[in-house]
Enzyme design. Sequence first.
Site, PDB file in Angstrom:
ATOM      1  CE1 TYR A  95      -4.370  -1.168  -0.270  1.00  0.00           C
ATOM      2  CE2 TYR A  95      -3.281  -3.068   0.709  1.00  0.00           C
ATOM      3  CZ  TYR A  95      -4.355  -2.527   0.039  1.00  0.00           C
ATOM      4  OH  TYR A  95      -5.405  -3.318  -0.329  1.00  0.00           O
ATOM      5  CD  GLU A 137      -6.879  -6.037   0.629  1.00  0.00           C
ATOM      6  OE1 GLU A 137      -5.644  -5.948   0.765  1.00  0.00           O
ATOM      7  OE2 GLU A 137      -7.526  -5.312  -0.155  1.00  0.00           O
TER       8      GLU A 137
END
Length: 388
Positions: A95, A137
Amino acid sequence: KLDERTRDIVKSTVPVLAEHGEAITTHFYKRLLEDHPELKNVFNMTHQKEGKQPRALANAVNAAAQNIDDLTAIAPAADTIAEKHVSLNIQPEHYPIVGEYLLKAIKEVLGDAVNEEVLEAWGAAYGEIADVFIGMEEKKYEASAWTGYRNFTVEKKVKESEEITSFYLQPEDGGSIPFYRPGQYIGLKADIPDYPHTQLRQYSLSDEPGKGYLRISVKREDGTDELPAGLVSTWLHKDVQEGDVLPVSAPAGDFYLDESSNRPIVLLSGGVGLTPLMSMYNKVRNEKEVYFIHAARNGGVHGLKEEMAGKQSYVVYETPSEEDKTLGVYYKAGYVDLDWLRTVVPKDADFYFCGPEGFMRAVNGALHEWGVPAGQINYEFFGPKGTL
Ligand code: FAD
Protein backbone atom coordinates in the site's frame (compact mmCIF):
# COMPACT_ATOMS: atom_id res chain seq x y z
CA LYS A 1 -9.40 9.90 11.56
CA LEU A 2 -9.38 12.62 8.91
CA ASP A 3 -10.27 16.15 10.04
CA GLU A 4 -13.02 18.14 8.40
CA ARG A 5 -10.68 20.43 6.48
CA THR A 6 -8.91 17.43 4.91
CA ARG A 7 -12.21 15.83 3.94
CA ASP A 8 -13.44 19.11 2.43
CA ILE A 9 -10.32 19.43 0.34
CA VAL A 10 -10.64 15.86 -0.90
CA LYS A 11 -14.29 16.39 -1.81
CA SER A 12 -13.45 19.63 -3.60
CA THR A 13 -11.16 17.64 -5.93
CA VAL A 14 -13.97 15.35 -7.16
CA PRO A 15 -14.61 17.36 -10.38
CA VAL A 16 -10.88 17.36 -11.19
CA LEU A 17 -10.73 13.62 -10.58
CA ALA A 18 -13.71 13.05 -12.81
CA GLU A 19 -11.96 14.92 -15.60
CA HIS A 20 -8.36 13.80 -15.17
CA GLY A 21 -8.72 10.61 -13.12
CA GLU A 22 -7.83 8.25 -15.94
CA ALA A 23 -4.87 10.36 -17.05
CA ILE A 24 -3.61 10.28 -13.48
CA THR A 25 -4.02 6.54 -12.99
CA THR A 26 -2.55 5.75 -16.42
CA HIS A 27 0.50 7.81 -15.52
CA PHE A 28 0.53 6.18 -12.08
CA TYR A 29 0.75 2.62 -13.46
CA LYS A 30 3.37 3.61 -16.02
CA ARG A 31 5.68 5.15 -13.40
CA LEU A 32 5.01 2.46 -10.82
CA LEU A 33 5.81 -0.38 -13.20
CA GLU A 34 8.89 1.42 -14.57
CA ASP A 35 10.36 1.86 -11.10
CA HIS A 36 9.10 -1.45 -9.69
CA PRO A 37 9.24 -3.92 -12.57
CA GLU A 38 8.81 -6.76 -10.06
CA LEU A 39 5.15 -5.67 -9.85
CA LYS A 40 4.70 -6.78 -13.46
CA ASN A 41 4.47 -10.23 -11.89
CA VAL A 42 1.41 -9.11 -9.95
CA PHE A 43 -0.53 -6.84 -12.30
CA ASN A 44 -2.40 -8.17 -15.29
CA MET A 45 -0.23 -6.78 -18.08
CA THR A 46 -2.95 -7.18 -20.71
CA HIS A 47 -5.36 -5.04 -18.68
CA GLN A 48 -2.59 -2.45 -18.52
CA LYS A 49 -2.29 -2.40 -22.30
CA GLU A 50 -6.04 -2.24 -22.76
CA GLY A 51 -6.39 0.61 -20.23
CA LYS A 52 -8.96 -1.34 -18.21
CA GLN A 53 -6.99 -1.28 -14.97
CA PRO A 54 -6.35 2.52 -14.94
CA ARG A 55 -10.07 3.06 -15.61
CA ALA A 56 -11.08 0.77 -12.75
CA LEU A 57 -8.67 2.50 -10.36
CA ALA A 58 -9.80 5.99 -11.40
CA ASN A 59 -13.42 4.99 -10.71
CA ALA A 60 -12.48 3.56 -7.32
CA VAL A 61 -10.51 6.66 -6.30
CA ASN A 62 -13.33 8.90 -7.44
CA ALA A 63 -15.91 6.91 -5.46
CA ALA A 64 -13.69 7.04 -2.37
CA ALA A 65 -13.25 10.83 -2.72
CA GLN A 66 -17.00 11.35 -3.04
CA ASN A 67 -17.67 9.23 0.02
CA ILE A 68 -14.74 10.28 2.18
CA ASP A 69 -17.12 11.43 4.97
CA ASP A 70 -18.47 7.91 5.30
CA LEU A 71 -16.49 5.19 3.55
CA THR A 72 -19.00 2.53 4.65
CA ALA A 73 -21.13 3.81 1.74
CA ILE A 74 -18.72 2.11 -0.67
CA ALA A 75 -18.34 -1.07 1.40
CA PRO A 76 -19.91 -3.46 -1.16
CA ALA A 77 -17.66 -2.22 -3.98
CA ALA A 78 -14.65 -2.24 -1.65
CA ASP A 79 -15.45 -5.82 -0.65
CA THR A 80 -15.33 -6.99 -4.28
CA ILE A 81 -11.93 -5.33 -4.69
CA ALA A 82 -10.63 -6.72 -1.39
CA GLU A 83 -11.62 -10.26 -2.45
CA LYS A 84 -9.67 -9.79 -5.67
CA HIS A 85 -6.68 -8.45 -3.72
CA VAL A 86 -6.72 -11.55 -1.53
CA SER A 87 -6.74 -13.80 -4.58
CA LEU A 88 -3.72 -11.82 -5.85
CA ASN A 89 -2.02 -12.10 -2.45
CA ILE A 90 -1.76 -8.32 -2.00
CA GLN A 91 -0.05 -7.52 1.32
CA PRO A 92 -0.05 -4.43 3.62
CA GLU A 93 3.45 -3.48 2.48
CA HIS A 94 2.20 -2.93 -1.08
CA TYR A 95 0.00 0.00 0.00
CA PRO A 96 2.65 2.66 0.82
CA ILE A 97 4.33 2.15 -2.59
CA VAL A 98 0.99 2.59 -4.35
CA GLY A 99 0.25 5.69 -2.23
CA GLU A 100 3.60 7.24 -3.05
CA TYR A 101 3.13 6.78 -6.79
CA LEU A 102 -0.47 7.91 -6.74
CA LEU A 103 0.54 11.22 -5.13
CA LYS A 104 3.42 11.56 -7.57
CA ALA A 105 1.04 10.98 -10.47
CA ILE A 106 -1.45 13.56 -9.18
CA LYS A 107 1.38 16.08 -8.91
CA GLU A 108 2.90 15.29 -12.29
CA VAL A 109 -0.35 15.22 -14.23
CA LEU A 110 -2.09 18.18 -12.62
CA GLY A 111 1.06 20.31 -12.18
CA ASP A 112 0.38 23.78 -10.83
CA ALA A 113 -3.32 23.05 -10.53
CA VAL A 114 -2.65 21.32 -7.18
CA ASN A 115 -0.91 22.88 -4.19
CA GLU A 116 0.86 21.22 -1.26
CA GLU A 117 -2.26 21.38 0.89
CA VAL A 118 -4.25 19.31 -1.62
CA LEU A 119 -1.46 16.78 -1.90
CA GLU A 120 -1.23 16.49 1.86
CA ALA A 121 -4.98 16.03 2.12
CA TRP A 122 -4.83 13.30 -0.48
CA GLY A 123 -1.90 11.67 1.28
CA ALA A 124 -3.93 11.49 4.48
CA ALA A 125 -7.05 10.30 2.66
CA TYR A 126 -5.10 7.56 0.87
CA GLY A 127 -3.74 6.40 4.24
CA GLU A 128 -7.28 6.14 5.58
CA ILE A 129 -8.58 4.27 2.53
CA ALA A 130 -5.55 1.94 2.56
CA ASP A 131 -6.18 1.13 6.23
CA VAL A 132 -9.76 0.15 5.42
CA PHE A 133 -8.54 -2.26 2.73
CA ILE A 134 -5.70 -3.64 4.84
CA GLY A 135 -8.17 -4.30 7.68
CA MET A 136 -10.68 -6.02 5.41
CA GLU A 137 -8.01 -8.10 3.72
CA GLU A 138 -6.44 -9.17 7.00
CA LYS A 139 -9.76 -10.69 8.07
CA LYS A 140 -10.16 -12.38 4.72
CA TYR A 141 -6.66 -13.89 4.88
CA GLU A 142 -7.43 -15.24 8.35
CA ALA A 143 -10.58 -16.92 7.04
CA SER A 144 -8.92 -18.13 3.86
CA ALA A 145 -8.08 -21.81 3.33
CA TRP A 146 -4.41 -20.90 2.72
CA THR A 147 -2.45 -17.78 1.93
CA GLY A 148 -0.28 -17.35 -1.10
CA TYR A 149 -0.13 -20.23 -3.54
CA ARG A 150 -0.65 -23.95 -3.12
CA ASN A 151 0.35 -26.39 -5.82
CA PHE A 152 -2.43 -28.27 -7.56
CA THR A 153 -1.94 -31.10 -10.05
CA VAL A 154 -4.00 -31.16 -13.23
CA GLU A 155 -5.68 -34.52 -12.79
CA LYS A 156 -7.86 -34.35 -15.86
CA LYS A 157 -8.18 -32.01 -18.85
CA VAL A 158 -11.54 -32.21 -20.65
CA LYS A 159 -12.57 -30.45 -23.83
CA GLU A 160 -16.06 -28.99 -23.31
CA SER A 161 -16.54 -27.15 -26.62
CA GLU A 162 -14.55 -25.76 -29.54
CA GLU A 163 -13.27 -23.04 -27.18
CA ILE A 164 -13.73 -24.19 -23.60
CA THR A 165 -11.65 -26.78 -21.76
CA SER A 166 -12.02 -27.89 -18.12
CA PHE A 167 -9.14 -28.58 -15.78
CA TYR A 168 -9.74 -30.82 -12.76
CA LEU A 169 -7.31 -29.89 -10.00
CA GLN A 170 -6.11 -31.87 -6.97
CA PRO A 171 -3.81 -30.55 -4.21
CA GLU A 172 -0.30 -31.84 -4.89
CA ASP A 173 0.22 -32.30 -1.13
CA GLY A 174 -2.69 -34.77 -1.02
CA GLY A 175 -4.45 -32.56 1.55
CA SER A 176 -8.10 -31.70 1.59
CA ILE A 177 -9.96 -29.71 -1.03
CA PRO A 178 -10.91 -26.32 0.38
CA PHE A 179 -14.44 -25.22 1.12
CA TYR A 180 -15.81 -22.62 -1.26
CA ARG A 181 -19.12 -21.00 -2.05
CA PRO A 182 -20.68 -21.73 -5.45
CA GLY A 183 -19.78 -18.69 -7.58
CA GLN A 184 -16.32 -18.06 -6.12
CA TYR A 185 -13.07 -18.15 -8.06
CA ILE A 186 -9.44 -19.14 -7.57
CA GLY A 187 -6.33 -17.28 -8.65
CA LEU A 188 -3.87 -19.08 -10.87
CA LYS A 189 -0.22 -18.18 -11.23
CA ALA A 190 1.06 -18.78 -14.74
CA ASP A 191 4.79 -19.06 -15.24
CA ILE A 192 4.91 -19.16 -19.01
CA PRO A 193 8.20 -20.06 -20.69
CA ASP A 194 9.46 -17.15 -22.82
CA TYR A 195 7.17 -14.63 -21.10
CA PRO A 196 9.20 -12.25 -18.89
CA HIS A 197 6.80 -12.10 -15.92
CA THR A 198 4.55 -14.46 -14.05
CA GLN A 199 0.91 -13.61 -14.67
CA LEU A 200 -2.05 -14.10 -12.37
CA ARG A 201 -5.56 -14.79 -13.60
CA GLN A 202 -8.82 -15.59 -11.85
CA TYR A 203 -10.97 -18.57 -12.82
CA SER A 204 -14.39 -19.29 -11.38
CA LEU A 205 -14.87 -22.76 -9.94
CA SER A 206 -17.26 -24.41 -12.36
CA ASP A 207 -18.54 -27.33 -10.31
CA GLU A 208 -20.25 -27.50 -6.95
CA PRO A 209 -18.15 -27.91 -3.78
CA GLY A 210 -17.71 -31.34 -2.22
CA LYS A 211 -16.89 -33.26 -5.40
CA GLY A 212 -13.29 -34.05 -4.42
CA TYR A 213 -11.64 -31.69 -6.91
CA LEU A 214 -11.53 -28.06 -8.00
CA ARG A 215 -12.69 -27.60 -11.56
CA ILE A 216 -12.09 -24.56 -13.72
CA SER A 217 -13.34 -24.20 -17.30
CA VAL A 218 -11.33 -21.88 -19.46
CA LYS A 219 -12.16 -20.26 -22.77
CA ARG A 220 -9.26 -20.08 -25.23
CA GLU A 221 -8.97 -16.44 -26.30
CA ASP A 222 -7.74 -16.72 -29.88
CA GLY A 223 -5.97 -13.80 -31.48
CA THR A 224 -7.38 -11.75 -34.35
CA ASP A 225 -5.72 -9.72 -37.11
CA GLU A 226 -5.49 -6.81 -34.69
CA LEU A 227 -5.06 -8.48 -31.30
CA PRO A 228 -2.70 -11.09 -29.89
CA ALA A 229 -4.14 -14.30 -28.44
CA GLY A 230 -4.88 -14.36 -24.72
CA LEU A 231 -1.71 -15.17 -22.86
CA VAL A 232 -2.76 -17.48 -20.04
CA SER A 233 -5.80 -19.11 -21.64
CA THR A 234 -3.80 -20.09 -24.73
CA TRP A 235 -1.02 -21.50 -22.58
CA LEU A 236 -3.49 -23.51 -20.48
CA HIS A 237 -5.14 -24.95 -23.59
CA LYS A 238 -2.00 -25.71 -25.59
CA ASP A 239 0.81 -26.34 -23.11
CA VAL A 240 -0.61 -27.39 -19.77
CA GLN A 241 -1.16 -31.14 -19.67
CA GLU A 242 -2.52 -33.71 -17.26
CA GLY A 243 0.06 -34.24 -14.51
CA ASP A 244 1.34 -30.66 -14.64
CA VAL A 245 1.34 -28.58 -11.48
CA LEU A 246 -0.25 -25.12 -11.14
CA PRO A 247 0.12 -22.69 -8.21
CA VAL A 248 -3.36 -21.73 -7.05
CA SER A 249 -4.62 -19.14 -4.52
CA ALA A 250 -7.49 -19.96 -2.19
CA PRO A 251 -11.12 -19.53 -3.28
CA ALA A 252 -12.32 -15.94 -3.01
CA GLY A 253 -14.99 -13.60 -4.33
CA ASP A 254 -18.20 -11.98 -3.17
CA PHE A 255 -20.36 -13.27 -6.02
CA TYR A 256 -21.90 -16.41 -4.59
CA LEU A 257 -25.22 -18.05 -4.02
CA ASP A 258 -27.25 -16.82 -1.05
CA GLU A 259 -28.30 -20.25 0.18
CA SER A 260 -30.39 -18.77 2.99
CA SER A 261 -32.88 -17.21 0.56
CA ASN A 262 -36.11 -19.05 -0.17
CA ARG A 263 -36.81 -17.32 -3.45
CA PRO A 264 -36.46 -19.18 -6.76
CA ILE A 265 -33.06 -18.75 -8.41
CA VAL A 266 -32.53 -17.47 -11.94
CA LEU A 267 -29.09 -17.91 -13.48
CA LEU A 268 -28.26 -16.05 -16.69
CA SER A 269 -24.98 -16.47 -18.51
CA GLY A 270 -23.30 -15.42 -21.71
CA GLY A 271 -20.37 -17.36 -23.20
CA VAL A 272 -17.81 -18.61 -20.69
CA GLY A 273 -19.65 -16.56 -18.05
CA LEU A 274 -21.56 -19.75 -17.33
CA THR A 275 -18.80 -21.15 -15.09
CA PRO A 276 -19.75 -19.59 -11.70
CA LEU A 277 -23.43 -20.26 -12.47
CA MET A 278 -22.73 -23.91 -13.30
CA SER A 279 -21.33 -24.30 -9.80
CA MET A 280 -24.45 -22.70 -8.31
CA TYR A 281 -26.73 -24.80 -10.52
CA ASN A 282 -25.09 -28.08 -9.57
CA LYS A 283 -25.32 -27.17 -5.90
CA VAL A 284 -29.07 -26.48 -5.85
CA ARG A 285 -30.57 -28.14 -8.89
CA ASN A 286 -32.15 -30.94 -6.86
CA GLU A 287 -33.18 -28.82 -3.90
CA LYS A 288 -34.55 -25.55 -5.18
CA GLU A 289 -36.57 -23.99 -7.95
CA VAL A 290 -33.81 -22.94 -10.29
CA TYR A 291 -33.83 -21.60 -13.85
CA PHE A 292 -30.73 -21.50 -16.05
CA ILE A 293 -30.60 -19.37 -19.18
CA HIS A 294 -27.49 -19.48 -21.30
CA ALA A 295 -26.64 -17.35 -24.32
CA ALA A 296 -23.91 -18.32 -26.78
CA ARG A 297 -23.08 -17.71 -30.41
CA ASN A 298 -23.95 -21.31 -31.32
CA GLY A 299 -23.82 -24.85 -29.99
CA GLY A 300 -20.24 -25.40 -31.13
CA VAL A 301 -18.84 -22.95 -28.61
CA HIS A 302 -21.29 -23.83 -25.82
CA GLY A 303 -19.35 -25.64 -23.11
CA LEU A 304 -20.91 -27.85 -20.39
CA LYS A 305 -24.05 -28.15 -22.54
CA GLU A 306 -25.22 -31.52 -21.20
CA GLU A 307 -24.47 -30.53 -17.64
CA MET A 308 -26.71 -27.49 -17.73
CA ALA A 309 -29.62 -29.28 -19.36
CA GLY A 310 -32.75 -29.50 -17.24
CA LYS A 311 -36.45 -28.89 -17.53
CA GLN A 312 -36.00 -25.26 -16.56
CA SER A 313 -32.88 -24.63 -18.63
CA TYR A 314 -33.06 -22.51 -21.75
CA VAL A 315 -30.45 -22.03 -24.40
CA VAL A 316 -30.40 -18.91 -26.55
CA TYR A 317 -28.13 -19.08 -29.60
CA GLU A 318 -27.38 -16.00 -31.65
CA THR A 319 -26.76 -17.92 -34.87
CA PRO A 320 -27.79 -21.54 -34.35
CA SER A 321 -26.61 -24.24 -36.72
CA GLU A 322 -29.00 -26.79 -38.21
CA GLU A 323 -27.78 -29.31 -35.64
CA ASP A 324 -28.41 -26.83 -32.82
CA LYS A 325 -32.02 -26.62 -33.91
CA THR A 326 -32.55 -30.25 -32.99
CA LEU A 327 -32.01 -29.39 -29.34
CA GLY A 328 -35.72 -29.32 -28.61
CA VAL A 329 -37.59 -27.55 -25.86
CA TYR A 330 -34.90 -25.51 -24.34
CA TYR A 331 -33.90 -23.66 -27.45
CA LYS A 332 -34.46 -20.07 -28.65
CA ALA A 333 -32.68 -18.17 -31.44
CA GLY A 334 -31.53 -14.56 -31.09
CA TYR A 335 -30.87 -12.74 -27.83
CA VAL A 336 -32.15 -12.67 -24.27
CA ASP A 337 -34.74 -9.89 -23.98
CA LEU A 338 -37.32 -8.88 -21.40
CA ASP A 339 -40.38 -9.87 -23.45
CA TRP A 340 -39.13 -13.42 -23.63
CA LEU A 341 -37.57 -13.53 -20.18
CA ARG A 342 -40.84 -12.74 -18.40
CA THR A 343 -42.48 -15.72 -20.12
CA VAL A 344 -39.96 -18.24 -18.77
CA VAL A 345 -38.83 -17.11 -15.31
CA PRO A 346 -40.56 -15.68 -12.22
CA LYS A 347 -39.93 -12.06 -11.33
CA ASP A 348 -39.70 -12.53 -7.58
CA ALA A 349 -36.47 -14.47 -7.74
CA ASP A 350 -32.79 -14.05 -6.91
CA PHE A 351 -31.01 -13.25 -10.17
CA TYR A 352 -27.36 -14.06 -10.81
CA PHE A 353 -25.64 -13.26 -14.08
CA CYS A 354 -22.22 -13.23 -15.69
CA GLY A 355 -20.98 -12.84 -19.25
CA PRO A 356 -19.52 -10.34 -21.69
CA GLU A 357 -20.13 -6.70 -20.80
CA GLY A 358 -22.75 -6.13 -23.51
CA PHE A 359 -24.72 -9.16 -22.33
CA MET A 360 -24.53 -8.02 -18.72
CA ARG A 361 -25.72 -4.52 -19.61
CA ALA A 362 -28.68 -5.94 -21.54
CA VAL A 363 -29.66 -8.30 -18.71
CA ASN A 364 -29.21 -5.66 -16.03
CA GLY A 365 -31.30 -3.20 -18.06
CA ALA A 366 -34.04 -5.78 -18.60
CA LEU A 367 -34.22 -6.69 -14.90
CA HIS A 368 -34.43 -3.06 -13.84
CA GLU A 369 -37.07 -2.32 -16.45
CA TRP A 370 -39.06 -5.28 -15.16
CA GLY A 371 -38.83 -3.86 -11.65
CA VAL A 372 -36.70 -6.55 -9.99
CA PRO A 373 -35.41 -5.05 -6.71
CA ALA A 374 -31.69 -4.18 -6.84
CA GLY A 375 -31.05 -6.37 -3.78
CA GLN A 376 -32.08 -9.44 -5.81
CA ILE A 377 -29.66 -8.71 -8.66
CA ASN A 378 -26.11 -10.11 -8.45
CA TYR A 379 -23.40 -10.17 -11.08
CA GLU A 380 -19.70 -10.84 -11.68
CA PHE A 381 -17.27 -9.15 -14.05
CA PHE A 382 -14.63 -11.34 -15.70
CA GLY A 383 -12.23 -8.38 -15.65
CA PRO A 384 -11.37 -5.40 -13.49
CA LYS A 385 -14.36 -4.34 -11.46
CA GLY A 386 -16.72 -2.28 -13.59
CA THR A 387 -20.13 -0.73 -13.23
CA LEU A 388 -23.26 -1.55 -15.19
P1 FAD B 1 -5.09 -11.80 -21.92
O1 FAD B 1 -3.70 -11.89 -22.40
O2 FAD B 1 -5.33 -11.22 -20.59
O3 FAD B 1 -5.97 -11.07 -23.03
C1 FAD B 1 -7.38 -10.87 -22.84
C2 FAD B 1 -7.98 -10.35 -24.12
O4 FAD B 1 -7.42 -9.09 -24.45
C3 FAD B 1 -7.71 -11.26 -25.32
O5 FAD B 1 -8.91 -11.38 -26.04
C4 FAD B 1 -6.67 -10.52 -26.12
O6 FAD B 1 -6.82 -10.76 -27.52
C5 FAD B 1 -6.96 -9.09 -25.78
N1 FAD B 1 -5.76 -8.24 -25.86
C6 FAD B 1 -4.47 -8.61 -25.74
N2 FAD B 1 -3.66 -7.55 -25.87
C7 FAD B 1 -4.45 -6.48 -26.07
C8 FAD B 1 -4.23 -5.10 -26.28
N3 FAD B 1 -3.00 -4.60 -26.32
N4 FAD B 1 -5.30 -4.30 -26.45
C9 FAD B 1 -6.54 -4.77 -26.43
N5 FAD B 1 -6.81 -6.07 -26.23
C10 FAD B 1 -5.80 -6.92 -26.06
N6 FAD B 1 -12.17 -16.92 -17.87
C11 FAD B 1 -12.55 -18.16 -18.24
O7 FAD B 1 -12.23 -18.61 -19.35
N7 FAD B 1 -13.28 -18.95 -17.38
C12 FAD B 1 -13.65 -18.53 -16.15
O8 FAD B 1 -14.32 -19.25 -15.41
C13 FAD B 1 -13.24 -17.21 -15.73
N8 FAD B 1 -13.56 -16.75 -14.51
C14 FAD B 1 -13.18 -15.48 -14.15
C15 FAD B 1 -13.54 -14.99 -12.89
C16 FAD B 1 -13.18 -13.73 -12.50
C17 FAD B 1 -13.61 -13.21 -11.16
C18 FAD B 1 -12.41 -12.93 -13.37
C19 FAD B 1 -11.98 -11.55 -12.96
C20 FAD B 1 -12.03 -13.41 -14.61
C21 FAD B 1 -12.41 -14.69 -15.03
N9 FAD B 1 -12.05 -15.19 -16.27
C22 FAD B 1 -12.47 -16.45 -16.64
C23 FAD B 1 -11.19 -14.43 -17.20
C24 FAD B 1 -9.75 -14.85 -16.99
O9 FAD B 1 -9.30 -14.41 -15.72
C25 FAD B 1 -8.80 -14.24 -18.04
O10 FAD B 1 -9.01 -12.86 -18.09
C26 FAD B 1 -9.00 -14.86 -19.40
O11 FAD B 1 -8.70 -16.25 -19.36
C27 FAD B 1 -8.09 -14.18 -20.44
O12 FAD B 1 -6.78 -14.23 -19.99
P2 FAD B 1 -5.58 -14.43 -21.01
O13 FAD B 1 -4.30 -14.27 -20.25
O14 FAD B 1 -5.76 -15.62 -21.83
O15 FAD B 1 -5.79 -13.22 -21.99
